[in-house]
Design a protein around this motif. Structure first.
Motif, short mmCIF file in Angstrom:
data_model
loop_
_atom_site.label_atom_id
_atom_site.label_comp_id
_atom_site.label_asym_id
_atom_site.label_seq_id
_atom_site.Cartn_x
_atom_site.Cartn_y
_atom_site.Cartn_z
N ALA A 17 66.37 -62.76 12.13
CA ALA A 17 67.43 -62.42 13.07
C ALA A 17 68.44 -63.56 13.26
O ALA A 17 69.65 -63.38 13.04
CB ALA A 17 66.84 -62.01 14.41
N GLU A 18 67.98 -64.73 13.67
CA GLU A 18 68.91 -65.82 13.99
C GLU A 18 69.59 -66.38 12.75
O GLU A 18 70.82 -66.54 12.71
CB GLU A 18 68.18 -66.93 14.74
CG GLU A 18 67.83 -66.61 16.18
CD GLU A 18 67.33 -67.83 16.91
OE1 GLU A 18 68.12 -68.46 17.64
OE2 GLU A 18 66.15 -68.17 16.77
N LEU A 19 68.79 -66.71 11.75
CA LEU A 19 69.35 -67.30 10.54
C LEU A 19 70.25 -66.31 9.82
O LEU A 19 71.33 -66.67 9.34
CB LEU A 19 68.23 -67.77 9.61
CG LEU A 19 68.69 -68.42 8.30
CD1 LEU A 19 69.54 -69.65 8.57
CD2 LEU A 19 67.47 -68.79 7.44
N GLY A 20 69.82 -65.06 9.72
CA GLY A 20 70.62 -64.05 9.03
C GLY A 20 71.96 -63.81 9.69
O GLY A 20 72.99 -63.71 9.01
N ALA A 21 71.97 -63.74 11.03
CA ALA A 21 73.22 -63.54 11.75
C ALA A 21 74.14 -64.75 11.59
O ALA A 21 75.35 -64.60 11.38
CB ALA A 21 72.94 -63.28 13.23
N MET A 22 73.56 -65.96 11.67
CA MET A 22 74.36 -67.17 11.53
C MET A 22 74.94 -67.27 10.12
O MET A 22 76.12 -67.59 9.94
CB MET A 22 73.50 -68.40 11.82
CG MET A 22 74.22 -69.73 11.73
SD MET A 22 75.45 -69.99 13.03
CE MET A 22 74.37 -70.30 14.44
N TYR A 23 74.12 -66.99 9.12
CA TYR A 23 74.59 -67.03 7.74
C TYR A 23 75.73 -66.04 7.53
O TYR A 23 76.76 -66.36 6.93
CB TYR A 23 73.45 -66.73 6.77
CG TYR A 23 73.90 -66.46 5.36
CD1 TYR A 23 74.08 -67.50 4.45
CD2 TYR A 23 74.19 -65.15 4.93
CE1 TYR A 23 74.51 -67.26 3.16
CE2 TYR A 23 74.62 -64.90 3.64
CZ TYR A 23 74.78 -65.96 2.76
OH TYR A 23 75.22 -65.72 1.49
N CYS A 24 75.56 -64.84 8.01
CA CYS A 24 76.56 -63.78 7.81
C CYS A 24 77.89 -64.17 8.47
O CYS A 24 78.95 -64.02 7.87
CB CYS A 24 76.04 -62.47 8.39
SG CYS A 24 77.11 -61.05 8.04
N ASP A 25 77.83 -64.69 9.69
CA ASP A 25 79.05 -65.07 10.40
C ASP A 25 79.73 -66.26 9.73
O ASP A 25 80.96 -66.31 9.61
CB ASP A 25 78.73 -65.39 11.85
CG ASP A 25 78.34 -64.15 12.65
OD1 ASP A 25 78.74 -63.04 12.24
OD2 ASP A 25 77.64 -64.29 13.66
#
Length: 206
Positions: A17-25
Motif C-alpha cells: 500500500a504505502e510503497l506502491g502509492a508513493m512509487y506511483c505518485d
C-alpha cells in the motif's frame, strides 16, 4: 492502455500500500517533469537554426518560455528530492522511499541511489531556495558575491536520470520490468510547433 487508477492499483498490489502509492505518485510527477523537459529540448536544444527561427518569430515570447520551462524543471527536480517531512508535513520525495522498502538488499540499493540523486540535484535545490521559490535578499543584492551553483542542460539531464534510477530499482525488483520513459513522453508538442514555424517561414531548415 490501462487507466491511471488501474495503474495505481497495480503498483499497490505489487509493492504494498504505502510503497506502491508513493512509487506511483513519484512516477507520475517525474513524467510531468520529463514532458516539460522534452518541450525545452525540442525548442532550445536541437540546433542553432531552430533557435534562430524562434528568435525571428517572437523573441520576447520564446525568451519567457525558455526561462519558465527551465525553472519549472529545476523546481520539479528539487521537489522530488526534498526532505521527506517539511514543517511537520510529509512530502512526495524519493527520500521517503527507503523506509518503505522491507527487503534490506533492495533498501540498501535505494539508499545509495537516493544519495546520488540528492547530490546530482543539489544545484537545482540551491536555485529553488535562493531564486525560483524565494527571493533571497543577500543573493538579489549581491549576486556576484553570492553566486549560485552553475546550472546546465547536462546537470539537469543527470539529475533527472538519477531520479529515474531510484524508481527503476523498485520497478525492476517488484515488477521485473523497465520503464521506457523516453517512449512514454508525447511528441505532439514543441517539435510540432517548430515544424509549423519552419513551414510558414518559407526557409529550408532541413
Amino acid at each position: 492502455m490501462i487507466s491511471a487508477e488501474e495503474k495505481r492499483c497495480l503498483c499497490i498490489q505489487e509493492m504494498g500500500a504505502e510503497l506502491g502509492a508513493m512509487y506511483c505518485d513519484l512516477n507520475d510527477h517525474l513524467l510531468d517533469i520529463l514532458l516539460i523537459w522534452r518541450q525545452y529540448e525540442q525548442l532550445f536544444a536541437v540546433d542553432e537554426k531552430t533557435v534562430h527561427l524562434l528568435n525571428a518569430t517572437a523573441p520576447a515570447f520564446f525568451g519567457v518560455i525558455q526561462a519558465q520551462l527551465w525553472d519549472s524543471v529545476m523546481l520539479g527536480i528539487s521537489r522530488l528530492t526534498d526532505r521527506p517531512v517539511s514543517f511537520g508535513n510529509k512530502t512526495l520525495s524519493i527520500q521517503a522511499l527507503p523506509e518503505l522498502v522491507d527487503d534490506s538488499n533492495v533498501r540498501d540499493k535505494v539508499e545509495i541511489a537516493v544519495t546520488k540523486a540528492l547530490s546530482d540535484a543539489d544545484f537545482a535545490r540551491s536555485h529553488r531556495n535562493k531564486r525560483i521559490a524565494h527571493n533571497d535578499l543577500v543573493h538579489v543584492q549581491n549576486r556576484a558575491g553570492n553566486a549560485l551553483p552553475g546550472a546546465s542542460r547536462e546537470k539537469i539531464r543527470e539529475g533527472l536520470q538519477s531520479i529515474i534510477a531510484v524508481l527503476e530499482i523498485l520497478n525492476g525488483h517488484y515488477r521485473e520490468s523497465t520503464m521506457l520513459y523516453e517512449d512514454m513522453i508525447s511528441d505532439g508538442g514543441a517539435a510540432r510547433l517548430v515544424a509549423v514555424l519552419r513551414t510558414r517561414s518559407g526557409e529550408d531548415y532541413k
